[in-house]
Enzyme design. Structure first.
Site, PDB file in Angstrom:
ATOM      1  N   ARG A 184       0.847  -1.205   0.000  1.00 50.13           N
ATOM      2  CA  ARG A 184       0.000   0.000   0.000  1.00 50.13           C
ATOM      3  C   ARG A 184       0.876   1.247   0.000  1.00 50.13           C
ATOM      4  NH1 ARG A 184      -4.380  -2.150   3.611  1.00 50.13           N
ATOM      5  NH2 ARG A 184      -3.903  -4.355   3.813  1.00 50.13           N
ATOM      6  N   ASP A 253      -3.620   3.926   3.445  1.00 52.17           N
ATOM      7  CA  ASP A 253      -3.406   2.486   3.667  1.00 52.17           C
ATOM      8  C   ASP A 253      -4.375   1.658   2.826  1.00 52.17           C
ATOM      9  OD1 ASP A 253      -5.210   3.749   5.647  1.00 52.17           O
ATOM     10  OD2 ASP A 253      -5.638   1.691   6.217  1.00 52.17           O
TER      11      ASP A 253
HETATM   12  P1  AMP Z   1      -9.585  -0.686   7.851  1.00 52.70           P
HETATM   13  O1  AMP Z   1     -10.544   0.340   8.330  1.00 52.70           O
HETATM   14  O2  AMP Z   1     -10.196  -2.021   7.591  1.00 52.70           O
HETATM   15  O3  AMP Z   1      -8.686  -0.206   6.766  1.00 52.70           O
HETATM   16  O4  AMP Z   1      -8.654  -0.981   9.116  1.00 52.70           O
HETATM   17  C1  AMP Z   1      -7.842  -0.010   9.723  1.00 52.70           C
HETATM   18  C2  AMP Z   1      -6.937  -0.659  10.734  1.00 52.70           C
HETATM   19  O5  AMP Z   1      -7.695  -1.204  11.820  1.00 52.70           O
HETATM   20  C3  AMP Z   1      -6.124  -1.811  10.181  1.00 52.70           C
HETATM   21  O6  AMP Z   1      -4.866  -1.763  10.786  1.00 52.70           O
HETATM   22  C4  AMP Z   1      -6.909  -3.018  10.620  1.00 52.70           C
HETATM   23  O7  AMP Z   1      -6.107  -4.161  10.684  1.00 52.70           O
HETATM   24  C5  AMP Z   1      -7.402  -2.594  11.986  1.00 52.70           C
HETATM   25  N1  AMP Z   1      -8.615  -3.316  12.389  1.00 52.70           N
HETATM   26  C6  AMP Z   1      -9.862  -3.220  11.863  1.00 52.70           C
HETATM   27  N2  AMP Z   1     -10.730  -4.043  12.505  1.00 52.70           N
HETATM   28  C7  AMP Z   1     -10.009  -4.694  13.457  1.00 52.70           C
HETATM   29  C8  AMP Z   1     -10.327  -5.697  14.461  1.00 52.70           C
HETATM   30  N3  AMP Z   1     -11.554  -6.194  14.605  1.00 52.70           N
HETATM   31  N4  AMP Z   1      -9.324  -6.105  15.243  1.00 52.70           N
HETATM   32  C9  AMP Z   1      -8.081  -5.603  15.119  1.00 52.70           C
HETATM   33  N5  AMP Z   1      -7.726  -4.687  14.232  1.00 52.70           N
HETATM   34  C10 AMP Z   1      -8.667  -4.227  13.396  1.00 52.70           C
HETATM   35 MG    MG Z   2      -7.547  -0.889   5.382  1.00 47.33          MG
END
Ligand code: AMP
Ligand code: MG
Length: 487
Positions: A184, A253
């Site tokens: 990314r 990201d």
């Molecule tokens: P995203 O919004 O999916 O791009 O996620 C943003 C960040 O939050 C990334 O580092 C994900 O791995 C982390 N993340 C999202 N949901 C969870 C979860 N249920 N447990 C741990 N980390 C999470």
């Molecule tokens: Mg993400």
């Protein structure tokens, strides 16, 4: 005992050859009661996996991370990113990379389990995922693929037999996401901010080798690399705009180096055309609104350029000048791809200076009269104009005349024009109403009928079949009635 390539697994681990700074070894957490609920057999086939054997309890074990495929070396990847403009250290908090599957056609594809348990980067999160959002990602990512838009793919969804605690307890599930890679813009930001220039160089060399091998030996390869990434993003975002896709969280990201769409969270397709459409409830200021997507793309690419400055030129001032110059061409690049695309949507084969005005007027009319974006282009394609409320408007009729005159200038047959339009205007998009209905049936009643019928219709949206016509109208969009099927 022969243990190699069981079930077709052929995993390599080129990413793991980068320094440990870039990842953490992390096995998935086994699930209590793995159950396979969706399995993409065609994709499995394409990857050289024995799909008939994997649609089974063993597949459920693999696709929840309860059993590792032969040759897996699971890791969580480190990255950072600007989320809604603010910089944060991130990393795979709930995703685990099993390895890179070597496909029979010679491709290398990341196999990642999303929702497979906690990692070093989980912070407060539980590392798990709920069934609804994973089904949604499966459906939308596969729909994007059907629309001909570069995207991560979905190989499987399996439930874990456990609940995940959100506002209320929800069924837990794991999505097997596949990607050209999970590099990314945020991976480069991580290298720059938490590493040294050496880490940035290692990462850039790795990304070039993996995604732009034609650049390995060229002069100024890092500048060419940056240009290539920017070009793929310009193409990608133009494709989003052309089908009315709103990503919803274009954080750095969530922007790939490969040029694939990634991370299907609050994304959706626009029904009624309006430039300022926003779907994400957390996007209060409309940062990621439809109209802003190309600008945010450029903003993210500026952050990407910042990470590469030391590779652009030794002299800092000179490096900045290069970055600035490259960044300035992004919008022109994007416009070119967008205008080329919209021309095809209108059945035009060649470019004319006046075309941009023609498109802008149409979009302006759609916005003014609150017309459905997809269905307006469909009505133009099939000459079903009286199905549109827009057709009652005198200024739209004037526009139609201009369009006709422009078409006549090209001298193509009506059939040729229609073929071009059919290939560029989808019969359907995953409209929110149908998506939500299909997800509710699956999550609440374990009934996947609606989900599978919708998925099937989305496989090739340019086929224009009768079955697809059923998805052209939802209760929110009632004006475009397709009465031609079976009549
Ligand atoms: P995203 O919004 O999916 O791009 O996620 C943003 C960040 O939050 C990334 O580092 C994900 O791995 C982390 N993340 C999202 N949901 C969870 C979860 N249920 N447990 C741990 N980390 C999470
Ligand atoms: Mg993400």
């Amino acid at each position: 005992m022969e243990k190699k390539n069981i079930y077709g697994w052929k995993l390599m681990h080129t990413y793991n050859e980068l320094p440990p700074f870039f990842y953490t070894n992390q096995p998935p957490t086994p699930a209590k009661e793995p159950k396979l609920v969706l399995f993409n057999k065609e994709l499995a086939d394409e990857f050289g996996l024995e799909q008939d054997k994997l649609e089974s309890p063993i597949g459920a074990a693999y696709f929840t991370g309860s059993q590792l495929p032969t040759g897996a070396d699971p890791i969580a990847q480190a990255y950072a990113g600007h989320q809604f403009g603010g910089f944060t250290r991130l990393g795979d908090g709930r995703a685990i990379l099993l390895g890179e599957q070597q496909t029979p056609s010679g491709k290398s594809v990341d196999i990642q389990l999303k929702g497979a348990g906690r990692t070093a980067y989980s912070r407060g999160g539980d590392g798990r995922a709920a069934l609804g959002p994973m089904l949604r990602e499966y459906l939308i990512s596969e729909a994007m693929h059907g629309l001909g838009i570069p995207t991560t793919r979905s190989l499987a969804v399996a439930t874990t037999g456990e609940f995940v605690q959100r506002e209320r307890p929800l069924t837990g599930a794991v999505l097997t996401r596949t990607a050209a890679s999970h590099l990314r813009v945020g991976t480069f930001q991580y290298a720059l901010v938490f590493g040294e220039n050496e880490e940035v160089k290692q990462l850039a060399d790795y990304a070039i080798k993996r995604h732009y091998p034609e650049l390995i030996d060229v002069e100024n390869k890092y500048i060419r690399f940056y240009e290539a990434v920017a070009d793929r993003q310009a193409q990608l975002i133009a494709k989003w705009q052309l089908v009315g896709f709103i990503h919803g969280v274009m954080n750095t990201d969530n922007m790939t180096i490969s040029g694939e769409t990634i991370d299907y969270g609050p994304c959706a397709f626009m029904d009624t055309y309006h430039r300022n459409t926003v779907f994400s409830s957390i996007d209060r200021e409309g940062r990621y609104a439809y109209v802003n997507q190309p600008y945010i793309g450029q903003w993210n690419l500026a952050r990407f350029a910042e990470t590469l400055l030391s590779l652009f030129a030794e002299d800092e001032e000179k490096a900045l000048q290069i970055a600035q110059a490259k960044l300035e061409v992004f919008h022109t690049q994007f416009e070119k791809y967008f205008v080329d695309g919209i021309r095809k949507k209108l059945g035009l084969f060649t470019a004319d200076e006046a075309d941009e005005d023609l498109f802008k007027q149409l979009l302006y009319l759609m916005e003014t009269y609150k017309a459905d974006y997809t269905n307006t282009f469909l009505a133009l394609t099939f000459n079903r104009l009286d199905s549109l409320a827009l057709y009652q408007q005198a200024d739209f009729k004037e526009w139609l005349e201009k369009w006709q005159t422009r078409l006549e200038k090209e001298g193509k047959s009506a059939e040729e024009v229609q073929e071009l339009m059919k290939a560029n205007n989808p019969a359907l998009i995953p409209r929110n109403y149908f998506v939500e209905e299909a997800l509710a049936e699956a999550v609440n009643n374990q009934d996947y009928t609606a989900f599978n019928t919708l998925s099937k219709a989305l496989e090739n949206p340019y086929a224009h079949t009768c079955e697809q016509g059923a998805y052209a109208n939802s209760p929110e969009i009632s004006e475009y009635y397709q009465t031609y099927c079976g009549t």
